[in-house]
Design a protein around this motif. Structure first.
Motif, PDB file in Angstrom:
ATOM      1  N   PHE A 304     -31.730 101.537  34.152  1.00 18.52           N
ATOM      2  CA  PHE A 304     -30.838 102.127  33.158  1.00 18.52           C
ATOM      3  C   PHE A 304     -31.085 102.714  31.875  1.00 18.52           C
ATOM      4  N   LEU A 305     -30.292 103.810  31.964  1.00 20.61           N
ATOM      5  CA  LEU A 305     -30.730 104.895  30.623  1.00 20.61           C
ATOM      6  C   LEU A 305     -29.584 104.310  29.791  1.00 20.61           C
ATOM      7  N   ASP A 306     -29.811 103.471  28.760  1.00 18.20           N
ATOM      8  CA  ASP A 306     -28.358 103.207  27.527  1.00 18.20           C
ATOM      9  C   ASP A 306     -28.778 103.700  26.623  1.00 18.20           C
ATOM     10  N   GLU A 307     -27.654 104.174  26.305  1.00 19.67           N
ATOM     11  CA  GLU A 307     -27.545 105.260  24.719  1.00 19.67           C
ATOM     12  C   GLU A 307     -28.509 107.300  25.221  1.00 19.67           C
ATOM     13  N   LEU A 308     -27.869 107.146  26.286  1.00 22.12           N
ATOM     14  CA  LEU A 308     -28.768 108.626  27.196  1.00 22.12           C
ATOM     15  C   LEU A 308     -29.393 109.483  25.503  1.00 22.12           C
ATOM     16  N   PRO A 309     -28.195 110.025  25.528  1.00 25.36           N
ATOM     17  CA  PRO A 309     -28.471 111.148  24.615  1.00 25.36           C
ATOM     18  C   PRO A 309     -29.763 110.894  23.314  1.00 25.36           C
ATOM     19  N   GLU A 310     -29.230 109.794  23.560  1.00 25.04           N
ATOM     20  CA  GLU A 310     -31.035 109.446  22.631  1.00 25.04           C
ATOM     21  C   GLU A 310     -32.028 109.263  22.443  1.00 25.04           C
ATOM     22  N   PHE A 311     -32.564 109.518  24.147  1.00 25.47           N
ATOM     23  CA  PHE A 311     -33.941 109.740  24.718  1.00 25.47           C
ATOM     24  C   PHE A 311     -34.198 111.234  24.352  1.00 25.47           C
ATOM     25  N   LYS A 312     -35.786 110.846  24.455  1.00 23.29           N
ATOM     26  CA  LYS A 312     -36.192 112.882  23.934  1.00 23.29           C
ATOM     27  C   LYS A 312     -36.152 113.507  25.082  1.00 23.29           C
ATOM     28  N   LYS A 313     -35.900 114.608  25.428  1.00 30.59           N
ATOM     29  CA  LYS A 313     -35.412 115.203  26.174  1.00 30.59           C
ATOM     30  C   LYS A 313     -36.862 115.295  26.994  1.00 30.59           C
TER      31      LYS A 313
END
Ligand SMILES: Nc1ncnc2c1ncn2[C@@H]1O[C@H](COP(=O)(O)OP(=O)(O)OP(=O)(O)O)[C@@H](O)[C@H]1O
Ligand SMILES: [Mg+2]
Length: 509
Positions: A304-313
């Protein structure tokens, strides 16, 4: 005087036998360990010396050489303490000759001679079954983990003294037995349940479709709408783990030393939710001696990746290989290891920076430029691998205040299992097990659409300008929806539901 004791070491999530050879020779007192000892193994000798002395045995003041064979693979961890000590005491004659030679041993020693738990017991136990041994001697805390493997005697010990008396025949121990079916039954109890989630019927249906076809899913919605709550419950509607799957997942957790205390087997599908600050090594695996990352800990379960846009590209880009192959290969100068990483990806995000774009009550405060920027933060290649996009709007008060329980996870899971059975039967000849894995040629073969469906597809492709890729996605999703309805042909109704799950393809901007 030469003594040999058998132990095991890890290579990835598998184990290989290690022979601990102890030689005591005349000469000035000296103690050396050879056979590529690394980290904690290098420090073993100090623990072994103290543990032997503090357990009341004499430590030989002579030239001691310990070799860990095969000598050309690096060995790490403290699990060789126990076999080293037993080897030494065999060489000095305190343990009967030949008594230790038929057991596999693992264990860290504390300075006072207690045997402490180690990681990686399960892979060694699985492998030791084929080594024709008399049994496995393990730290007491680790015995349930070893005992999962049947056809192998597992003995738990608390201190060095106990091991020595056991080997000398002075102190009998009975092998640990474990009721595996009970572990599975226990795992089902006390889990979170979809019955607790009020309303959100649309999102729940989307999750059911995702679980049924093994599709990756992205949930988009304002803060507090229940995205995290829904995601946590997905593993409860996925089919139960088989014993083989449970064993494989448990091995990975065992290698990382992450098995919860008193839980020998991971009998429930794992749910991993790494924080968005995670590094690529943390997510994919890595380190100088490559260790598995979150994608492998989520093997056979949910990542589960919560807050997807916050992860580094760059971190998200690394997900491509596991999403494609169901495994990760980590190459380092010394070794290259492959870990299984077959998981269902579930991601969540807010629709925009402030979180309220498209909300029914709260005004969105983002400028068009901010909306645009927020969208470009999503990694294209990753989005390409997500079949379903579902909007999770805020929950209405009438739903929240509804005292009735919603449909329980077990009922949803029954439908998911039925749909999976249909897919397995259809796809097994191709080595696949769920619709999400279908490639272009399988789609052509298995996604036959009826007349009305064709018309609908023609209309949306031209009107919405769907790309060829979304077109294939829609067909795969429609296949799963038809399987849930036990229909062999895909109809217009199945297609129109599938089209709804591609909302990001239609978003403006
Ligand atoms: N549909 C629902 N039924 C019952 N309780 C709910 C529902 N939705 C949300 N809640 C309650 O609201 C809390 C917050 O929900 P959750 O953390 O899942 O929201 P979120 O969408 O992940 O928010 P964020 O975007 O801020 O992470 C939950 O712990 C739960 O108690
Ligand atoms: Mg959340």
């Amino acid at each position: 005087m030469l003594a040999k004791v058998l132990s095991g070491a890890l290579l990835g999530i598998d184990a290989y036998p290690v022979e601990v050879e102890v030689d005591i020779a005349q000469g000035l007192p000296q103690f050396s360990t050879v056979g590529l000892p690394e980290g904690a193994v290098k420090e073993s000798k100090d623990r072994v010396i103290s543990a032997i002395k503090n357990s009341g045995y004499e430590f030989p003041a002579r030239r001691i050489t310990i070799n860990l064979a095969p000598a050309d693979i690096k060995k790490d961890g403290a699990a060789f303490d126990l076999p080293m000590a037993v080897g030494l005491l065999t060489a000095t004659g305190l343990v009967k000759e030949g008594a230790a030679g038929r057991f596999v041993m693992m264990g860290e020693l504390s300075l006072d001679g207690r045997v402490k738990p180690v990681r990686g017991v399960l892979p060694v136990a699985v492998a030791a079954r084929d080594w024709q041994t008399q049994g496995l001697i393990l730290p007491a805390e680790n015995t349930p983990e070893g005992a999962i493997v049947d056809g192998l005697k597992v003995y738990g010990v608390r201190d060095l003294g106990e091991v020595i008396s056991f080997l000398n025949g002075a102190h009998p121990l009975s092998p640990c037995a474990l009721p595996v079916p009970e572990l599975f039954a226990q795992a089902r109890q006390g889990a979170e349940d979809f019955a607790e989630v009020r309303g959100q019927e649309h999102a729940k249906r989307a999750l059911e479709v995702a679980a049924a076809g093994g599709h990756n899913i992205l949930m988009v919605g304002p803060p507090g709408s229940g995205k995290t709550m829904l995601a946590r419950r997905i593993s409860t509607i996925l089919p139960d783990l088989s014993f083989a799957e449970a064993l494989e997942t448990t091995k990975i957790h065992s290698v990382m030393g992450l098995l919860p205390e008193k839980q020998a087997l991971i009998a429930r599908r794992p749910f991993r939710h790494p924080h968005h600050t995670i590094s690529d090594a943390g997510l994919i695996g890595g380190g100088s001696y490559p260790r598995p990352g979150e994608v492998s800990l989520a093997h056979n379960g949910v990542l589960f990746l919560d807050e997807l846009p916050e992860f580094k590209k760059n971190v998200l880009e690394m997900l491509r290989q596991p999403l494609e192959d169901g495994q990760v290969t980590i190459a380092r100068a010394a070794t290259s290891l492959t870990y299984p990483a077959d998981f269902m990806l579930v991601a969540a995000m807010n629709p925009c920076n402030c979180g309220f774009y498209g909300d029914s009550l709260q005004q969105c405060s983002c400028t068009p430029l901010m909306l645009q920027r927020y969208k470009t933060r999503l990694s294209g290649p990753l989005l390409d691998r997500i079949d379903l996009h579902v909007e999770v709007p805020r929950v209405a008060h009438k739903d929240l205040s509804d005292p009735r329980d919603a449909e329980p996870s077990a009922a949803i899971r029954a439908r998911v299992e039925a749909a999976r059975a249909v897919q397995r039967e259809r796809l097994a000849p191709f080595g696949l097990h769920c619709n999400a894995q279908m490639q272009a040629r399988h789609i052509r073969r298995f996604c036959a659409v009826d007349e009305a469906g064709h018309k609908l597809l023609e209309m949306v492709t031209d009107r919405l300008g769907l790309s060829a890729r979304s077109y294939a996605r829609i067909l795969k999703l429609a296949r799963t929806i038809a399987d849930l309805a036990n229909c062999s042909t895909i109809t217009q109704a199945h297609l129109s539901e599938a089209i709804q799950y591609r909302s990001l393809d239609r978003r403006p901007g």
